[in-house]
Design a protein around this motif. Structure first.
Motif, mmCIF file in Angstrom:
data_model
loop_
_atom_site.group_PDB
_atom_site.id
_atom_site.type_symbol
_atom_site.label_atom_id
_atom_site.label_comp_id
_atom_site.label_asym_id
_atom_site.label_seq_id
_atom_site.Cartn_x
_atom_site.Cartn_y
_atom_site.Cartn_z
ATOM 1 N N GLN A 1 0.835 -1.190 0.000
ATOM 2 C CA GLN A 1 0.000 0.000 0.000
ATOM 3 C C GLN A 1 0.868 1.237 0.000
ATOM 4 O O GLN A 1 1.915 1.271 0.643
ATOM 5 N N GLU A 2 0.433 2.265 -0.700
ATOM 6 C CA GLU A 2 1.237 3.465 -0.742
ATOM 7 C C GLU A 2 1.283 4.103 0.629
ATOM 8 O O GLU A 2 0.254 4.260 1.285
ATOM 9 N N TRP A 3 2.477 4.500 1.031
ATOM 10 C CA TRP A 3 2.678 4.951 2.408
ATOM 11 C C TRP A 3 1.728 6.072 2.830
ATOM 12 O O TRP A 3 1.118 6.028 3.872
ATOM 13 N N ASP A 4 1.632 7.084 1.969
ATOM 14 C CA ASP A 4 0.871 8.268 2.363
ATOM 15 C C ASP A 4 -0.602 7.993 2.569
ATOM 16 O O ASP A 4 -1.285 8.740 3.255
ATOM 17 N N THR A 5 -1.099 6.925 1.950
ATOM 18 C CA THR A 5 -2.533 6.661 2.062
ATOM 19 C C THR A 5 -2.868 5.775 3.257
ATOM 20 O O THR A 5 -4.028 5.555 3.549
ATOM 21 N N ILE A 6 -1.842 5.281 3.952
ATOM 22 C CA ILE A 6 -2.138 4.462 5.133
ATOM 23 C C ILE A 6 -2.681 5.393 6.207
ATOM 24 O O ILE A 6 -2.055 6.386 6.570
ATOM 25 N N THR A 7 -3.852 5.060 6.731
ATOM 26 C CA THR A 7 -4.419 5.913 7.777
ATOM 27 C C THR A 7 -4.239 5.236 9.133
ATOM 28 O O THR A 7 -4.303 4.023 9.237
ATOM 29 N N ILE A 8 -4.049 6.060 10.111
ATOM 30 C CA ILE A 8 -3.836 5.536 11.455
ATOM 31 C C ILE A 8 -5.184 5.254 12.100
ATOM 32 O O ILE A 8 -6.093 6.071 12.041
ATOM 33 N N GLN A 9 -5.323 4.079 12.691
ATOM 34 C CA GLN A 9 -6.514 3.758 13.481
ATOM 35 C C GLN A 9 -6.001 3.394 14.856
ATOM 36 O O GLN A 9 -5.502 2.289 15.067
ATOM 37 N N HIS A 10 -6.059 4.329 15.792
ATOM 38 C CA HIS A 10 -5.350 4.092 17.044
ATOM 39 C C HIS A 10 -6.192 3.410 18.115
ATOM 40 O O HIS A 10 -5.690 3.063 19.174
ATOM 41 N N SER A 11 -7.480 3.236 17.851
ATOM 42 C CA SER A 11 -8.265 2.564 18.889
ATOM 43 C C SER A 11 -9.287 1.647 18.244
ATOM 44 O O SER A 11 -9.636 1.805 17.084
ATOM 45 N N THR A 12 -9.742 0.705 19.017
ATOM 46 C CA THR A 12 -10.781 -0.188 18.520
ATOM 47 C C THR A 12 -11.723 -0.539 19.674
ATOM 48 O O THR A 12 -11.323 -0.524 20.841
ATOM 49 N N MET A 13 -12.941 -0.821 19.318
ATOM 50 C CA MET A 13 -13.962 -1.097 20.309
ATOM 51 C C MET A 13 -14.187 -2.603 20.374
ATOM 52 O O MET A 13 -14.226 -3.260 19.340
ATOM 53 N N ILE A 14 -14.337 -3.119 21.557
ATOM 54 C CA ILE A 14 -14.648 -4.557 21.685
ATOM 55 C C ILE A 14 -16.142 -4.677 21.904
ATOM 56 O O ILE A 14 -16.687 -4.090 22.849
ATOM 57 N N ILE A 15 -16.779 -5.381 21.017
ATOM 58 C CA ILE A 15 -18.217 -5.544 21.182
ATOM 59 C C ILE A 15 -18.539 -7.008 21.433
ATOM 60 O O ILE A 15 -17.776 -7.890 21.076
ATOM 61 N N SER A 16 -19.632 -7.192 22.039
ATOM 62 C CA SER A 16 -19.992 -8.561 22.409
ATOM 63 C C SER A 16 -20.237 -9.378 21.157
ATOM 64 O O SER A 16 -20.583 -8.845 20.114
ATOM 65 N N ARG A 17 -20.060 -10.649 21.277
ATOM 66 C CA ARG A 17 -20.174 -11.465 20.073
ATOM 67 C C ARG A 17 -21.627 -11.640 19.679
ATOM 68 O O ARG A 17 -22.540 -11.437 20.473
ATOM 69 N N VAL A 18 -21.782 -12.000 18.431
ATOM 70 C CA VAL A 18 -23.125 -12.197 17.906
ATOM 71 C C VAL A 18 -23.722 -13.435 18.564
ATOM 72 O O VAL A 18 -23.131 -14.493 18.529
ATOM 73 N N PRO A 19 -24.840 -13.315 19.180
ATOM 74 C CA PRO A 19 -25.410 -14.489 19.862
ATOM 75 C C PRO A 19 -25.934 -15.515 18.864
ATOM 76 O O PRO A 19 -26.444 -15.148 17.802
ATOM 77 N N ARG A 20 -25.786 -16.762 19.216
ATOM 78 C CA ARG A 20 -26.250 -17.817 18.310
ATOM 79 C C ARG A 20 -27.708 -18.137 18.629
ATOM 80 O O ARG A 20 -28.036 -19.181 19.142
ATOM 81 N N ILE A 21 -28.542 -17.184 18.357
ATOM 82 C CA ILE A 21 -29.970 -17.425 18.524
ATOM 83 C C ILE A 21 -30.658 -17.014 17.245
ATOM 84 O O ILE A 21 -30.114 -16.236 16.469
ATOM 85 N N SER A 22 -31.830 -17.554 17.048
ATOM 86 C CA SER A 22 -32.597 -17.098 15.895
ATOM 87 C C SER A 22 -33.940 -16.596 16.386
ATOM 88 O O SER A 22 -34.529 -17.138 17.324
ATOM 89 N N VAL A 23 -34.365 -15.505 15.782
ATOM 90 C CA VAL A 23 -35.645 -14.911 16.139
ATOM 91 C C VAL A 23 -36.519 -14.985 14.903
ATOM 92 O O VAL A 23 -36.137 -14.494 13.851
#
Lengths: 696, 139
Positions: free
Chosen positions: A326-348
């Motif tokens: 990837q071209e260097w200048d186009t790399i964007t910094i993503q300094h944080s990430t959110m942890i979300i609960s997993r998708v439940p294995r249920i069906s509605v």
């Protein structure tokens, strides 16, 4: 004695030389610095920041000439920030060169390393050969050797510096340096990103660190480590070179290091941030220089470069470029990430039979199935009208869990957090939700139980009720006569795709009397009579027609819905004479058909009635052919005839011609409408005897 | 005939600097850089009078012993700076204005190039040619 001798050239020369020697002993530097200092204060007062910076550079250079390297570096360091932010690389390079000289002559190892790194970086305007020389020196320092002297240093200072450097080598204790590089423009660039702004807790978190070197030759490093806000993950984000295997960066090429780790369940709902990145140049054998970036990388100049890259036309061709890098200048910094609960294995799942009928208790069956391995606890269901639609819909939609009675208008359009209890593995759970919509049209409903199910339900009117007023002969009436019976016919036409069971109907009448029910099902016919009212000839409100019904397919305990139709107004009129006939429903050829005519005087005066029977081909009759009567007000007179049908079929009855001399406005036609015109005449019956049956 | 011509971006970094090769290039860089102080002051002063047609030509920014520095700012806050030798007394105001106009037109052409990204260094040969025509020719 005064001399008018011609000036002695030799003496003049020596004289000038003597003055010059004397001058060289004067400490000019101090004077110059003092003057410059005043100038700086002046320009600061009159708000000329760049002029002030330029003068500070000159002061720094003067301190350098005066061999006060500490003060020089202090000034030059301060002023460098301005030139970095303003992006004047040529000027920055010149200042860095002077600063490097100071650092060399002072043997200030840390400063020396920092200035070397910037002079090797992308902001430096030095030529290739100069950069190579500096790189050489930097490598020497990293291996704890003495670097070569900087150019343009005077020899005595240079040799003094050399001995200082030798001392530095001997000091084994202070061989580690940590340099925060995000405020400079170093020759190694670093950008890091989380691969996604959020991760489910059961997915491994991916993190990538991109490195790029800008120096003339490849750079090797021995350790790369990322530190995160939750330090327990740091152990997974380290890469170290072991023994012979060193990691290196080729100039101009982007290198990517990937790390991944699994988040802890305690971190669900939290943000994980990169707090810093560390790169180790050199090794234990020589000097260790830790380059650190705060956050997720980037330096003073990288933000502007990223902005230019995002506008760049080079991006357009990127899809065609299948090159992984990837071209260097186009790399964007993503300094944080959110942890979300997993998708439940249920069906509605929702089961229902649309469209809904207006005002009925429409049933939505929700089935929740679990495919989890353990017990799923504490299910909560939110069901109802999806928020965000038209405001009118939320006022005309009512949701309830109790399907046994019609819910009133106070019920809300959405029920949140209905507790459903626990589910063991592979179990399922059913819940019914009832909805009553009082207007037609589409509505979006949703049921949410960690998983959303959204459905659009159309509401339609279940049936159409049309009402008409007819005479007793089933002819349409525009006006209804007082005290004369007329019929109200209701037609219920189903417009619902589902069979509807009509449980009962009733008429709520205003000031009308005598209700007779003549039918059930789709049509009803009520015989009504309107008493005289004080305000005649006005439109009168008749009342309401109520139907209670429900869907045929609904269970028998579900409630009935009441639908009310307002009956149209009727116009009243009064008639002076009411005449009606009593006669059988059919006649038979050659059998006598008695007809009794009732004539009522509806006025308050004595009426004279002239009656004449018009003959008819189909009948012979006996009775008064022509008669003149007098009837008292409010009373009735009866006239009896005996008709004798001659022909079979629908026959026209002999018509009465009626004249009221005292009411010239009343015509025969207006009175005849109360009388039957025709009657069905059956053919002569056969005698039941054996002979005729045997013959047939 | 100029000894140094520079184009400065609105964020005050140089998009293009060219000076006569015989002289100390660094000195010209400093001269242009410090003249930005005067430019900034002039722009902010003009901005206060609302409704006035903003004059693009800023005139003589400041004279030094050896040089005279002239400035010009476009509507997009891009600045042009021309440095001329003080000894060159024959150069009149009109000629300086026309030099700026030529620069501005050439600059607009550079911006119109779809492959040129605003904010990048100017690398147009045509632009170089125009600037060469305005600089002092050295033997």
């Amino acid at each position: 004695a005064a001399c008018i001798d011609p000036p002695d050239a030799e003496k003049e020369k020596t004289g000038i030389l003597a003055l010059q020697i004397k001058e060289s002993r004067v400490p000019h530097s101090e004077l110059i610095i003092a003057l410059l200092s005043n100038a700086v204060a002046q320009f600061k007062k009159y708000k000329c920041p760049r002029m002030k910076s330029h003068l500070m550079v000159q002061m720094g250079e003067e301190y350098y000439h005066a061999k006060d390297y500490t003060k020089a570096l202090k000034l030059l360091d301060y002023v460098m920030c301005d030139y970095r932010t303003e992006r004047w690389w040529a000027l920055l390079t010149a200042i860095l060169t002077t600063a490097l000289r100071c650092a060399y002559l002072m043997a200030s190892v840390k400063d020396y390393i920092i200035y070397c790194m910037e002079l090797l970086g992308r902001a430096s305007t030095l030529k290739e050969e100069q950069k190579l020389r500096i790189e050489n020196n930097l490598t020497k320092v990293l291996m704890n050797e003495v670097p070569e002297a900087e150019l343009e240093c005077d020899p005595s200072s240079a040799s003094a510096a050399k001995s200082l450097w030798n001392d530095r080598m001997a000091l084994a204790g202070s061989n580690e340096f940590t340099i925060e590089v995000q405020d400079y423009i170093p020759f190694i660039q670093c950008k890091a990103k989380f691969q996604s702004p959020s991760f489910h807790v059961d997915q491994p978190i991916q993190l990538k660190v991109f490195l790029k070197a800008d120096g003339p030759n490849p750079v090797s490093f021995s350790k790369l480590a990322v530190s995160l806000s939750n330090q327990e993950y740091n152990q997974w984000c380290v890469i170290e070179s072991s023994g012979q295997n060193t990691m290196s960066l080729v100039p101009g090429k982007t290198k990517c290091y990937s790390f991944s780790f699994v988040a802890k369940t305690e971190d669900v709902g939290k943000k994980i941030e990169m707090t810093g990145i560390e790169l180790l140049l050199g090794s234990d054998r020589g000097r260790c220089v830790f380059l650190t970036w705060r956050g997720a990388g980037g330096d003073i100049a990288s933000t502007h470069e990223a902005l230019l890259a995002s506008r760049s036309s080079r991006r357009w061709g990127r899809n065609i470029n299948t090159n992984q890098e990837q071209e260097w200048d186009t790399i964007t910094i993503q300094h944080s990430t959110m942890i979300i609960s997993r998708v439940p294995r249920i069906s509605v799942q929702l089961s229902h039979l649309p469209p809904a009928l207006n005002n009925e208790m429409y049933c939505l069956n929700v089935t929740i199935r679990t495919q989890e391995e353990g017990v799923a606890r504490d299910f909560k269901l939110t069901a109802g009208l999806k928020p965000g639609q038209d405001a009118n819909l939320s006022q005309t939609t009512h949701v309830t869990l109790d399907g046994s009675t019609i819910c009133d208008d106070t019920a809300a359009s959405l029920i949140p957090d209905i507790p459903l209890g626990d589910l063991n593995p592979n179990e399922k759970l059913d819940k019914s939700v009832f909805v009553r919509c009082s207007t037609t049209g589409p509505r979006v409903f949703f049921c949410k139980c960690h998983k959303d199910e959204t459905v659009t339900i159309e509401t339609v009117i279940p049936f159409d009720v049309s009402v008409k007023f007819v005479s007793t002969k089933l002819e349409p009436l525009e006006r209804v006569s007082i005290d004369i019976p007329f019929l109200l016919m209701t037609d219920v036409l189903s417009s619902s795709p589902w069979p509807i069971m009509l449980a009962s109907s009733s008429l709520e009448l205003i000031s009308l009397t005598t209700v007779l029910e003549t039918g059930e099902g789709a049509s009803e016919c009520f015989c009504l009579c309107c008493p005289p009212l004080t305000n005649n000839n006005n439109a009168v409100a008749t009342g309401q027609y109520c139907i209670s019904w429900r869907r045929q397919s609904s269970p028998s305990d579900s409630p009935l819905i009441q639908t009310t139709v307002t009956l149209p107004h009727i116009l009243l009129e009064s008639v002076p004479l009411y005449i009606h006939a009593d006669l059988p429903s059919f006649g038979r050829v050659r059998e006598s058909l008695p007809v009794r005519y009732h004539i009522e005087n509806r006025t308050s005066l004595v009426q004279e009635v002239e009656m004449a029977v018009e003959p008819s081909d189909a009948f012979m009759f006996s009775g008064l052919k022509q008669v003149r009567l007098r009837i008292l007000p409010g009373s009735e007179h009866q006239v009896l005839y005996n008709f004798y049908p001659l022909m079979a079929g629908y026959q026209t009855l002999p018509q009465l011609g009626i004249n009221l001399p005292r009411c010239p406005s009343t015509t025969t036609q207006s009175l005849r409408r109360f009388l039957p015109q025709r009657i069905f005449v059956k053919p002569q019956g056969r005698q039941l005897d054996d002979a005729s049956i045997t013959a047939a | 005939m100029a000894v140094c011509i520079a184009v400065i971006a609105k964020e005050n970094y140089p998009l293009y600097i060219r000076s006569v090769p015989t002289q100390n290039e660094l000195k010209f860089h400093y001269t242009v850089h410090t003249s930005l102080d005067v430019v900034e002051e002039k722009i902010s002063a003009v901005g206060k009078s609302i409704g006035d047609q903003r004059e693009l030509y800023l005139g003589l920014l400041y004279p030094t012993e050896d040089y005279k520095v002239y400035g010009y700012v476009t509507n997009s806050k891009v600045k042009f700076v021309i440095v001329v030798d003080s000894s060159n007394t024959s150069l009149r105001d009109n000629e300086i204005r026309s030099m700026f106009r030529k620069l501005h037109n050439s600059f607009t052409d550079v911006m119109c190039n779809p492959f040129h990204n605003p904010g990048d260094q100017i690398q147009s040969r045509t632009f170089d040619g125009i600037v060469s025509g305005m600089m002092v020719q050295t033997a």
